[in-house]
Design a protein around this motif. Structure first.
Motif, PDB file in Angstrom:
ATOM      1  N   ILE A   1     -76.615  -8.024   1.000  1.00 23.57           N
ATOM      2  CA  ILE A   1     -77.962  -7.901   0.451  1.00 23.57           C
ATOM      3  C   ILE A   1     -77.861  -7.963  -1.067  1.00 23.57           C
ATOM      4  O   ILE A   1     -77.263  -7.080  -1.676  1.00 23.57           O
ATOM      5  N   GLY A   2     -78.420  -9.006  -1.676  1.00 25.84           N
ATOM      6  CA  GLY A   2     -78.321  -9.091  -3.126  1.00 25.84           C
ATOM      7  C   GLY A   2     -78.977 -10.324  -3.712  1.00 25.84           C
ATOM      8  O   GLY A   2     -79.737 -11.021  -3.025  1.00 25.84           O
ATOM      9  N   GLY A   3     -78.677 -10.586  -4.967  1.00 24.27           N
ATOM     10  CA  GLY A   3     -79.303 -11.682  -5.696  1.00 24.27           C
ATOM     11  C   GLY A   3     -78.427 -12.912  -5.780  1.00 24.27           C
ATOM     12  O   GLY A   3     -77.617 -13.170  -4.885  1.00 24.27           O
ATOM     13  N   VAL A   4     -78.557 -13.676  -6.851  1.00 29.44           N
ATOM     14  CA  VAL A   4     -77.844 -14.954  -6.952  1.00 29.44           C
ATOM     15  C   VAL A   4     -76.330 -14.773  -6.894  1.00 29.44           C
ATOM     16  O   VAL A   4     -75.643 -15.519  -6.185  1.00 29.44           O
ATOM     17  N   THR A   5     -75.821 -13.809  -7.607  1.00 31.22           N
ATOM     18  CA  THR A   5     -74.376 -13.619  -7.654  1.00 31.22           C
ATOM     19  C   THR A   5     -73.848 -13.214  -6.279  1.00 31.22           C
ATOM     20  O   THR A   5     -72.863 -13.754  -5.791  1.00 31.22           O
ATOM     21  N   SER A   6     -74.526 -12.263  -5.659  1.00 32.11           N
ATOM     22  CA  SER A   6     -74.045 -11.748  -4.374  1.00 32.11           C
ATOM     23  C   SER A   6     -74.140 -12.812  -3.292  1.00 32.11           C
ATOM     24  O   SER A   6     -73.303 -12.876  -2.395  1.00 32.11           O
ATOM     25  N   ASN A   7     -75.170 -13.655  -3.364  1.00 31.09           N
ATOM     26  CA  ASN A   7     -75.286 -14.695  -2.357  1.00 31.09           C
ATOM     27  C   ASN A   7     -74.259 -15.806  -2.582  1.00 31.09           C
ATOM     28  O   ASN A   7     -73.793 -16.423  -1.623  1.00 31.09           O
ATOM     29  N   THR A   8     -73.916 -16.049  -3.843  1.00 29.91           N
ATOM     30  CA  THR A   8     -72.814 -16.971  -4.117  1.00 29.91           C
ATOM     31  C   THR A   8     -71.524 -16.411  -3.511  1.00 29.91           C
ATOM     32  O   THR A   8     -70.756 -17.129  -2.856  1.00 29.91           O
ATOM     33  N   ASP A   9     -71.327 -15.115  -3.733  1.00 31.49           N
ATOM     34  CA  ASP A   9     -70.143 -14.464  -3.158  1.00 31.49           C
ATOM     35  C   ASP A   9     -70.169 -14.535  -1.634  1.00 31.49           C
ATOM     36  O   ASP A   9     -69.121 -14.721  -0.994  1.00 31.49           O
TER      37      ASP A   9
ATOM     38  N   VAL B   1     -73.760 -13.565   6.281  1.00 33.44           N
ATOM     39  CA  VAL B   1     -75.172 -13.901   6.061  1.00 33.44           C
ATOM     40  C   VAL B   1     -75.624 -13.271   4.746  1.00 33.44           C
ATOM     41  O   VAL B   1     -75.280 -12.132   4.448  1.00 33.44           O
ATOM     42  N   GLY B   2     -76.378 -14.015   3.970  1.00 28.22           N
ATOM     43  CA  GLY B   2     -76.934 -13.476   2.730  1.00 28.22           C
ATOM     44  C   GLY B   2     -78.425 -13.219   2.862  1.00 28.22           C
ATOM     45  O   GLY B   2     -79.108 -13.865   3.657  1.00 28.22           O
ATOM     46  N   VAL B   3     -78.926 -12.267   2.095  1.00 26.19           N
ATOM     47  CA  VAL B   3     -80.363 -11.951   2.111  1.00 26.19           C
ATOM     48  C   VAL B   3     -80.848 -11.922   0.658  1.00 26.19           C
ATOM     49  O   VAL B   3     -80.234 -11.272  -0.183  1.00 26.19           O
ATOM     50  N   PRO B   4     -81.944 -12.630   0.367  1.00 28.80           N
ATOM     51  CA  PRO B   4     -82.402 -12.730  -1.028  1.00 28.80           C
ATOM     52  C   PRO B   4     -83.165 -11.487  -1.477  1.00 28.80           C
ATOM     53  O   PRO B   4     -84.383 -11.392  -1.312  1.00 28.80           O
ATOM     54  N   VAL B   5     -82.452 -10.521  -2.036  1.00 25.95           N
ATOM     55  CA  VAL B   5     -83.055  -9.262  -2.470  1.00 25.95           C
ATOM     56  C   VAL B   5     -82.713  -9.059  -3.938  1.00 25.95           C
ATOM     57  O   VAL B   5     -81.575  -8.736  -4.276  1.00 25.95           O
ATOM     58  N   THR B   6     -83.648  -9.302  -4.814  1.00 28.09           N
ATOM     59  CA  THR B   6     -83.420  -9.063  -6.234  1.00 28.09           C
ATOM     60  C   THR B   6     -84.732  -8.958  -6.977  1.00 28.09           C
ATOM     61  O   THR B   6     -85.604  -9.825  -6.852  1.00 28.09           O
ATOM     62  N   LEU B   7     -84.870  -7.864  -7.718  1.00 30.61           N
ATOM     63  CA  LEU B   7     -86.107  -7.662  -8.447  1.00 30.61           C
ATOM     64  C   LEU B   7     -86.304  -8.715  -9.528  1.00 30.61           C
ATOM     65  O   LEU B   7     -87.412  -8.895 -10.027  1.00 30.61           O
ATOM     66  N   ASN B   8     -85.237  -9.422  -9.920  1.00 27.91           N
ATOM     67  CA  ASN B   8     -85.372 -10.425 -10.971  1.00 27.91           C
ATOM     68  C   ASN B   8     -86.242 -11.605 -10.542  1.00 27.91           C
ATOM     69  O   ASN B   8     -86.774 -12.321 -11.368  1.00 27.91           O
ATOM     70  N   GLY B   9     -86.335 -11.822  -9.234  1.00 31.15           N
ATOM     71  CA  GLY B   9     -87.144 -12.936  -8.743  1.00 31.15           C
ATOM     72  C   GLY B   9     -86.553 -14.291  -9.076  1.00 31.15           C
ATOM     73  O   GLY B   9     -87.252 -15.302  -9.048  1.00 31.15           O
ATOM     74  N   ASP B  10     -85.237 -14.334  -9.375  1.00 29.83           N
ATOM     75  CA  ASP B  10     -84.649 -15.593  -9.839  1.00 29.83           C
ATOM     76  C   ASP B  10     -83.841 -16.314  -8.775  1.00 29.83           C
ATOM     77  O   ASP B  10     -83.188 -17.310  -9.052  1.00 29.83           O
ATOM     78  N   LEU B  11     -83.871 -15.823  -7.545  1.00 27.83           N
ATOM     79  CA  LEU B  11     -83.230 -16.553  -6.451  1.00 27.83           C
ATOM     80  C   LEU B  11     -84.331 -17.383  -5.788  1.00 27.83           C
ATOM     81  O   LEU B  11     -84.846 -17.020  -4.723  1.00 27.83           O
ATOM     82  N   LYS B  12     -84.719 -18.438  -6.468  1.00 33.25           N
ATOM     83  CA  LYS B  12     -85.843 -19.248  -6.007  1.00 33.25           C
ATOM     84  C   LYS B  12     -85.409 -20.692  -5.931  1.00 33.25           C
ATOM     85  O   LYS B  12     -84.765 -21.207  -6.836  1.00 33.25           O
ATOM     86  N   ASN B  13     -85.772 -21.356  -4.850  1.00 37.96           N
ATOM     87  CA  ASN B  13     -85.470 -22.777  -4.724  1.00 37.96           C
ATOM     88  C   ASN B  13     -86.311 -23.337  -3.591  1.00 37.96           C
ATOM     89  O   ASN B  13     -87.267 -22.677  -3.152  1.00 37.96           O
ATOM     90  N   GLN B  14     -85.966 -24.530  -3.114  1.00 38.22           N
ATOM     91  CA  GLN B  14     -86.794 -25.168  -2.095  1.00 38.22           C
ATOM     92  C   GLN B  14     -86.927 -24.314  -0.838  1.00 38.22           C
ATOM     93  O   GLN B  14     -87.889 -24.426  -0.099  1.00 38.22           O
TER      94      GLN B  14
ATOM     95  N   ASN C   1     -88.278 -13.121  -3.660  1.00 40.81           N
ATOM     96  CA  ASN C   1     -87.182 -12.190  -3.396  1.00 40.81           C
ATOM     97  C   ASN C   1     -87.728 -10.808  -3.123  1.00 40.81           C
ATOM     98  O   ASN C   1     -88.729 -10.401  -3.721  1.00 40.81           O
ATOM     99  N   VAL C   2     -87.053 -10.089  -2.247  1.00 44.93           N
ATOM    100  CA  VAL C   2     -87.465  -8.713  -1.956  1.00 44.93           C
ATOM    101  C   VAL C   2     -87.307  -7.866  -3.219  1.00 44.93           C
ATOM    102  O   VAL C   2     -86.255  -7.901  -3.862  1.00 44.93           O
TER     103      VAL C   2
ATOM    104  N   PRO D   1     -69.206 -24.080  -8.318  1.00 42.83           N
ATOM    105  CA  PRO D   1     -70.484 -24.142  -7.612  1.00 42.83           C
ATOM    106  C   PRO D   1     -71.031 -22.725  -7.455  1.00 42.83           C
ATOM    107  O   PRO D   1     -70.279 -21.795  -7.157  1.00 42.83           O
ATOM    108  N   ALA D   2     -72.321 -22.569  -7.677  1.00 40.22           N
ATOM    109  CA  ALA D   2     -72.921 -21.239  -7.551  1.00 40.22           C
ATOM    110  C   ALA D   2     -74.414 -21.381  -7.307  1.00 40.22           C
ATOM    111  O   ALA D   2     -75.011 -22.416  -7.619  1.00 40.22           O
ATOM    112  N   VAL D   3     -74.991 -20.320  -6.741  1.00 44.52           N
ATOM    113  CA  VAL D   3     -76.443 -20.232  -6.707  1.00 44.52           C
ATOM    114  C   VAL D   3     -76.827 -19.721  -8.086  1.00 44.52           C
ATOM    115  O   VAL D   3     -76.529 -18.581  -8.431  1.00 44.52           O
TER     116      VAL D   3
END
Lengths: 619, 619
Positions: free
Chosen positions: B187-195, B213-226, B231-232, B505-507
């Motif tokens: 459960i995390g943001g861009v870095t954690s989902n890359t990991d 499995v990754g889950v897009p949870v980040t208050l930054n709202g920056d895990l956004k794409n198509q 983000n939660v 490569p990274a999210v």
């Protein structure tokens, strides 16, 4: 500047919905017929001050209490106000904005118009500045519509300036005479209500027909006494701050690596800090009143916090939340003394850059010990009420730094064996006081607005609108009016070098009662709060559903209903009278005499001026 | 330390009530039978990166999209998962806590137990540290009960550490093998989902049967794409911050004497600042993306703000609110370059005290120009992701100081003729992210938790749980799973001295789209916000009644439903096919050929690697 006031912005959906909320009225204020019962003549809580106050307020001291009752109430002496001539009333916001202030104006407007549609309500624009300069805006339902149940003071604007100098008082007098106001309603805290009493007296002396009414509106919650149970804005501000504190607690517990030092608003008294502690259960709170009572130095406080950090580290806890009231700096003896020296040099016209070189040796040593950022803040000009600029002095940063230094020292010495100490500092000030007001504050302010009208309709001058029994639902609230002079005391000690040794009569901020129930509740739980992280989150302020009708814990636990208890005493006296009538047995008479002699002895001692002067120690 | 987790404190009335709230499920996830439709094989948004990414992720790159459908859905290829063997799943919180995180675990738990009561959910205690050290807590309904719909990550704790070094990845692998986990949910943001993607690939290579499995949870709202619309945590954090900003706006307008400079969380991207601006209408916002796009220097920004202050003073306005995203410092070219020099010296092992003497001449000149407090903050060690310690760098104070200096200069020169400029600074960071989550975040997180199970049940590895069509009610949400590699890009430019010129490569965090609709809305209103004080107060976060179902403005205005639009395109292609069949007229065929040749030409150019590298400018 004026053109901005009364011009609402875009309301959000929630704001619109809130604007539609209609606060209730207690039965005594419903309809157009209200009875006024005049109660006892008033005195002051501090017998030692009576003489000074009665001397300063010859026209307005000692007036009777007033209670507003339903027209059908069975009180023989009460009088029904039947005539409602056209009235012109002015209203002004004074001091820091408190959530709910707008509703006082709304309540006042509604009842003025209800009793005579030709009556008018005049708002002074930009606070006391507008009062002095006769800058006005007639309050209409159209203007009000966007400010009902909304936060801020932006319908009229406000100022922090006082109504104190001769020029200011004269300007206010001239305005009231020129505009031919029947009443002037002053919305504010302790300072503004003191000013209201002074204006009332001045107007009476000058033969001005404008009656002055005060309303207890201050987020500090420090306008508290026998007659005033709570202030408009306190409920909202404590709820908003408690939510944020709780969020930070949750954060601390989730990350487990930071100590958060949070400074809260509230001026000299620590009511906000106490209430927020009871709502959120942070690990520690440093109440100014405790510090003053125990004469704790900044080093004592640092040590207390370090000991707590160390005890928690021994349980492998490296996080925590510490609350600090903004008035703390003035409660710490040596810092207060340093501030007094600085302020006295300010008064002598010494420029801020040169002050440090003119301090006494001990004050200079303390000053030099402090980090540069706090030195700069201590050197700021005092506020108009002689207090330091509390909102600008970052005590939370000072304490965090001192704790860090001390913990590092203990680490080197080997007495502290835990991880690195990390502090993050916050000041929760401005972000709460502009909030949408809670339902309680909406109701409380709206009803107070109604009472203001009835005070004016009864022809009273120098009174404050009061409601008691607030912890019960609105339909149980008791509405009244109290002469502001009955809330005044006189400080008996020197304040600052060169100032006179006897102060002026004033409504002084009530400090946290260290013998009170709210504080007792804190003490009872302090050890658990400190070690067990039993954080509690009251959540965001709700307007519907669970939590929306909650009131502050301070209000809920304190013994209230002073007037109810006065009534109860009178019932006892009546009962004694009815039992001890001619014809009663010698034994009953003997017992009654003995018991009553003892009661009157105790009360005489407690009410003597010399007892009073001991009971009121300086803050 | 572990003993604290899973041990709830005292819940407030509102917390209790929230704990009873049951989020809904979209129809496709209701019941025990769910169909999985496998869609297209995936690529990445940046064609230039395909090669590098496929090379780095041989086992997990290019996998097919998955959609979850009702069992009764009329999709011929979809497969129904009928077998639900006993499963053992691990879950870990990574990175900054975001409101709603607990609900992912709750949703996951509910669906795991629904499909096989013998299955278990294992929480790692203390974040990735717990994952490496096998510190676990079995999640039970009893433990969950006090954390349902509650904020924070305190049920399990969290860490900001990454799963990146060989030791860390090996420790995670060992844990999953030892515990015989069927799935690991991160459960995390861009870095954690890359990991998460990296772990998935490593596990596949190692023949480990644990699916990640990754889950897009980040208050930054920056895990956004198509594939990921929101983000939660973002919804809640923006609402809480917008309320506070609005309170400060009301305050500014009431007192009319302060400019408030407010820095907001959100890391490198300015999504939080943009959303809060759209909700609250403060006078100004300085978006990092605008600054980077226009290459504005700190002096340009200062001048912009000063010009605004001056224009407002000409209208007799001496108050205002300016928002600043915490990532601003890295968007300002010269400050970013200075930071890069400092970080590079850090990497060379130069101690913080000596760094200033080793800077290049120009960097040294800039450094010396800056006030001491900001110098200290710039010298802090970079974070583990190489970025500066954004939360610690008080850009709001720097800007306030620079603006004050410039206004004073203009005052002396006579170009500014207004009153004194007064600034008050705030950092709204930690006080929002521990909040009770909004209904949207409760629902979104809970449903994502369910999807995690279905991803594991379908045997997928290296996927992220996704929901589209979020701006519609829950029953319209479309649930799916996307290979995390499909969200990756490779940065093509140098970052810092001495680091390689091609990134891994990274999210990457999505920045605010300056061509997007949300930003367009801001631009359209910016002049009005600046001058007209049309502040808007969304009010405290509500759980019942008006406002409780609101969603962020960003979500509401953006074009969403990427998959829906892909579907629409396929419908067009099918339609062309059905019209242009043997037997159609020559004219129709001619028109179709010409039009399709043109379409394919354009798309070929747009999809070529060289086009892609231009389209992705560095932040």
């Amino acid at each position: 500047m004026e053109s901005d006031f009364g011009v609402p912005g875009e309301l959000s959906d929630l704001q619109k919905k809130r604007a539609e909320y209609q606060p209730g009225l207690p039965p005594c204020l419903q309809g157009t017929t209200v009875r006024v019962e005049f109660g006892d003549f008033t005195t002051t809580a501090d017998p030692a001050s009576n003489h000074v106050i009665s001397h300063s307020f010859p026209h307005t001291y000692g007036q009777r209490l007033a209670h507003f009752l339903r027209a059908t109430a069975k009180i023989p002496d009460a009088q029904i106000i039947t005539e409602h001539p056209v009235m012109k009333v002015g209203v002004v916001f004074c001091g820091r904005q408190s959530p709910g202030g707008h509703n006082v104006i709304w309540g006042l407007y509604d009842t003025i118009k209800l009793h005579n549609p030709k009556s008018t309500l005049i708002g002074f624009v930009g606070g006391t500045e507008g009062l002095f300069a006769q800058k006005t805006l007639e309050v209409t339902n159209e203007i009000l519509s966007a400010y009902k149940n909304q936060g801020g003071y932006d319908m009229l604007g406000r100022t922090k300036d006082q109504i104190r100098t001769t020029e200011q008082v004269n300007a206010a007098l001239k305005t009231c005479q020129t505009l031919q106001l029947d009443g002037l309603v002053i919305i504010g805290g302790v300072t503004s209500n003191t000013d209201a009493a002074q204006l009332a007296e001045t107007f009476a002396v000058a033969g001005c027909s404008t009656k002055v009414v005060g309303v207890p509106v201050t987020l500090n919650g420090d306008l508290k006494n026998q007659f005033v149970e709570a202030n408009v804005g306190f409920d909202t501000v404590c709820k908003i701050n408690s939510q944020l504190i709780s969020n930070v607690c949750v954060d601390a517990l989730s990350a487990e690596k930071y100590y958060y030092f949070i400074r809260l608003m509230g001026r000299k008294a620590s009511h906000v800090a106490l209430e927020c502690t009871l709502q959120s259960h942070p690990n520690m709170v440093i109440l100014g009143e405790e510090v003053a009572a125990s004469k704790l130095t900044i080093f004592d406080i640092t040590k207390q916090i370090c000991d707590a950090v160390q005890a928690r580290a021994e349980q492998d806890k490296y996080h925590g939340v510490v609350l600090i009231p903004e008035g703390l700096v003035e409660s710490i003896p040596e810092l207060y003394a340093l501030l007094q020296e600085i302020h006295s040099l300010h008064k002598q016209g010494v420029s801020a850059e040169k002050i440090s070189s003119q301090l006494s040796p001990w004050a200079s040593a303390l000053f030099e010990f402090l980090p540069p950022f706090i030195r700069r803040q201590l050197l700021l000009h005092p506020e108009s009420d002689d207090s330091a600029q509390l909102s600008q002095i970052e005590m939370e940063k000072l304490l965090a730094q001192l704790v860090e230094t001390e913990i590092n020292k203990r680490l080197k010495e080997g007495t502290y064996k835990g991880k690195k100490f990390n502090a993050i500092c916050h000041f929760f000030g401005y972000q709460a006081r502009g909030s949408l007001p809670s339902k309680f504050d909406c109701d409380y302010a709206y009803v107070l607005g109604h009472i203001c009208y009835h005070i004016l309709a009864a022809g009273l001058n120098g009174y404050m609108a009061t409601i008691t029994n607030l912890k019960n639902p609105v339909n149980k609230w008791r509405c009244g009016a109290t002469p502001i002079t009955a809330m005044m005391t006189v400080k008996q000690w020197a304040r600052g070098q060169g100032s006179s040794s006897i102060g002026k009569p004033a409504v002084h901020p009530a400090t946290v009662d260290l013998k009170g129930k709210a504080y007792g509740l804190l003490r009872q739980n302090a050890a658990k709060f400190l070690m067990e992280d039993i954080y509690r989150n009251p959540g965001p302020l709700q307007f519907e559903g669970p939590g929306s009708d909650s009131k502050t814990i301070t209000l809920s636990v304190e013994d209230q209903d002073y007037m109810g208890r006065i009534k109860k005493l009178q019932d006892y006296l009546d009962k004694v009278k009815s039992i001890v009538k001619p014809g009663c047995s010698q034994d009953v008479l003997k017992a009654a005499l003995s018991a009553m002699a003892s009661v009157t002895d105790i009360l005489s001692v407690m009410s003597s001026p010399s007892y009073g002067s001991h009971a009121h120690a300086p803050l």
